[in-house]
Design an enzyme around this catalytic site. Structure first.
Site, PDB file in Angstrom:
ATOM      1  N   THR A 214       0.978  -1.076  -0.304  1.00  0.00           N
ATOM      2  CA  THR A 214      -0.179  -0.288  -0.189  1.00  0.00           C
ATOM      3  C   THR A 214       0.590   1.067   0.363  1.00  0.00           C
ATOM      4  O   THR A 214       1.688   1.316   0.779  1.00  0.00           O
ATOM      5  CB  THR A 214      -0.681  -0.350   1.110  1.00  0.00           C
ATOM      6  N   ARG A 242     -14.535  -6.924   0.713  1.00  0.00           N
ATOM      7  CA  ARG A 242     -14.520  -6.436   1.467  1.00  0.00           C
ATOM      8  C   ARG A 242     -13.858  -4.667   1.578  1.00  0.00           C
ATOM      9  O   ARG A 242     -13.048  -4.167   0.477  1.00  0.00           O
ATOM     10  CB  ARG A 242     -13.569  -7.017   2.497  1.00  0.00           C
ATOM     11  N   GLY A 244     -10.816  -2.018   3.490  1.00  0.00           N
ATOM     12  CA  GLY A 244     -10.289  -1.459   5.210  1.00  0.00           C
ATOM     13  C   GLY A 244     -10.323  -0.678   5.121  1.00  0.00           C
ATOM     14  O   GLY A 244     -10.983   0.025   5.089  1.00  0.00           O
ATOM     15  N   ASP A 245      -8.608  -0.215   6.128  1.00  0.00           N
ATOM     16  CA  ASP A 245      -8.627   1.111   6.900  1.00  0.00           C
ATOM     17  C   ASP A 245      -8.457   2.229   6.069  1.00  0.00           C
ATOM     18  O   ASP A 245      -8.708   3.442   6.638  1.00  0.00           O
ATOM     19  CB  ASP A 245      -7.939   0.479   7.824  1.00  0.00           C
ATOM     20  N   THR A 265      -0.552   2.017   7.102  1.00  0.00           N
ATOM     21  CA  THR A 265      -0.454   0.443   6.307  1.00  0.00           C
ATOM     22  C   THR A 265      -0.337  -0.626   7.337  1.00  0.00           C
ATOM     23  O   THR A 265       0.484  -0.592   7.950  1.00  0.00           O
ATOM     24  CB  THR A 265       1.072   0.484   5.236  1.00  0.00           C
ATOM     25  N   GLY A 266      -0.749  -1.772   6.741  1.00  0.00           N
ATOM     26  CA  GLY A 266      -0.722  -2.655   7.317  1.00  0.00           C
ATOM     27  C   GLY A 266      -2.008  -3.549   7.550  1.00  0.00           C
ATOM     28  O   GLY A 266      -2.912  -3.143   6.394  1.00  0.00           O
ATOM     29  N   THR A 267      -2.769  -4.768   8.453  1.00  0.00           N
ATOM     30  CA  THR A 267      -3.927  -5.184   8.873  1.00  0.00           C
ATOM     31  C   THR A 267      -5.147  -4.910   8.853  1.00  0.00           C
ATOM     32  O   THR A 267      -4.977  -4.171  10.063  1.00  0.00           O
ATOM     33  CB  THR A 267      -3.453  -6.379   9.440  1.00  0.00           C
ATOM     34  N   GLY A 268      -6.146  -3.819   7.883  1.00  0.00           N
ATOM     35  CA  GLY A 268      -6.849  -3.121   7.834  1.00  0.00           C
ATOM     36  C   GLY A 268      -7.679  -3.245   9.512  1.00  0.00           C
ATOM     37  O   GLY A 268      -8.114  -2.308   9.622  1.00  0.00           O
TER      38      GLY A 268
END
Ligand code: ASP
Length: 350
Positions: A214, A242, A244-245, A265-268
């Site tokens: 991202t 889906r 995300g954040d 950035t990361g596991t949303g």
């Protein structure tokens, strides 16, 4: 007040005078006309052993190109919103990152992209979610912010609006890359979703899924206005629909001139559940945390314990740049008008 003893009045006036002076000092710490930009290209299992020297060089060059594009806008007196857009456009056009051209696939073998932009001066924000015909999703987010009374448009509605405002549209085949398709094939049929750049083992096979990410940028311009933006393809093998954040204002993207601008950035899902970017801003605003401590608190004491992984970049109202991540690496770089600059992938140093 009339009946208060003189000594007490004196103390009160000294205290209020001190408060004003210290407020003034805080405001004065951004050098007039100074500016800065910080970018990221995703966080995750980014370790030196996963990258050849040539690959590291390719990432460094692209990050530098993006950084310079944003920096030039600021140097020429442009606004922070235009600077982050310029930087993000370059990363969206590169297959190296999980945004635009390099977006990952969902479990159905399609790409669905999310993006957001926020103006820290006005608290205006715009975002798009689940799109797959807009070449540069960050431009569509900007259109939503500038030309609609809404904050977040999804799917077809977002694409119709972008088209109406002359944003470049592409056939979804534009986003095809073999590498991404191979990443999906390794995961399809399994329940796992991955950060683009997370390497892990399934039946002892290394899932080579750690090389893209991202993208995001935060900038402060000569006038002290902060802007933040983020653009992503989401996570490989995510469910159809889906979100995300990234397009959730306050989760993956946030800007407020009173505190800072942030792109995550990361596991949303974990950044949504902790309202991560806004939480960092609030810790700075209400609990007087330093940006360093606020990032650390959210990444390591809130997101980490829930099982989330990732990082954030930040510029505060003084023009200082910060970043942190609880993963092994994050593609990142910054450039300031005082001549300081850095590009990094692995080690956790400013
Ligand atoms: N935060 C993004 C998402 O969950 C993924 C990433 O940062 O790589 O959609």
């Amino acid at each position: 007040m009339k009946n208060l003893p003189l000594a007490l009045l004196l103390i009160i006036s000294i205290i209020s005078c001190n408060e004003k002076t210290s407020d003034k000092n805080i405001e004065a710490t951004k050098d007039p006309n100074s500016f800065a930009i910080v970018i990221h290209g995703g966080a995750g299992g980014i370790k030196p052993e996963y990258f050849t020297k040539a690959q590291q060089e390719a990432y460094t060059q692209k990050l530098e190109e993006a950084l310079n594009a944003g920096y030039t806008v600021l140097d020429n007196g442009g606004i922070s919103l235009d600077a982050i857009q310029a930087a993000i456009n370059i990363m969206e056009d590169s297959p190296l990152f999980n945004a635009g051209k390099g977006a990952v696939y969902n479990s159905d073998g399609n790409q669905e992209m999310d993006a957001a932009i926020m103006d820290g001066n006005t608290l205006n924000a715009g975002a798009v979610a689940g799109i797959n015909h807009i070449k540069n999703p960050i431009l569509a987010a900007r259109i939503v912010m500038d030309s609609s009374k809404h904050v977040l448009l999804s799917g077809k509605g977002a694409e119709i609006m972008a088209k109406k405002y002359g944003i470049e549209m592409v056939d979804s085949s534009y986003f095809f890359t073999e590498k991404r398709m191979n990443q999906l094939k390794k995961l399809q049929g399994k329940t796992t979703t991955t950060l683009d750049h997370t390497a892990f083992l399934i039946k002892n096979e290394l899932i080579d899924d750690h090389k893209y990410g991202t993208v995001g940028a935060v900038a402060i311009d000569k006038n002290g206005n902060i802007a933040a933006g983020t653009s992503t393809g989401g996570m490989t093998n995510k469910k159809y629909g889906r979100i995300g954040d990234v397009p959730i204002i306050g989760a993956g993207t946030y800007a407020n001139n009173l505190t800072c601008g942030i792109s995550a950035t990361g596991t949303g899902e974990y950044f949504i559940r902790t309202v991560a970017a806004h939480e960092v801003s609030n810790l700075i605003k209400f609990k007087k945390f330093s940006p360093d401590n606020a990032l650390n608190e959210v990444l390591f004491n809130q997101i980490g314990p829930l099982g989330g992984e990732g990082g954030m970049i930040l510029i505060d109202k003084h023009g200082d740049v910060y970043w942190d991540f609880n993963s092994s690496g994050m593609f990142r770089g910054y450039k300031k008008s005082n001549g300081e600059s850095k590009i990094a992938m692995f080690e956790k140093m400013k």
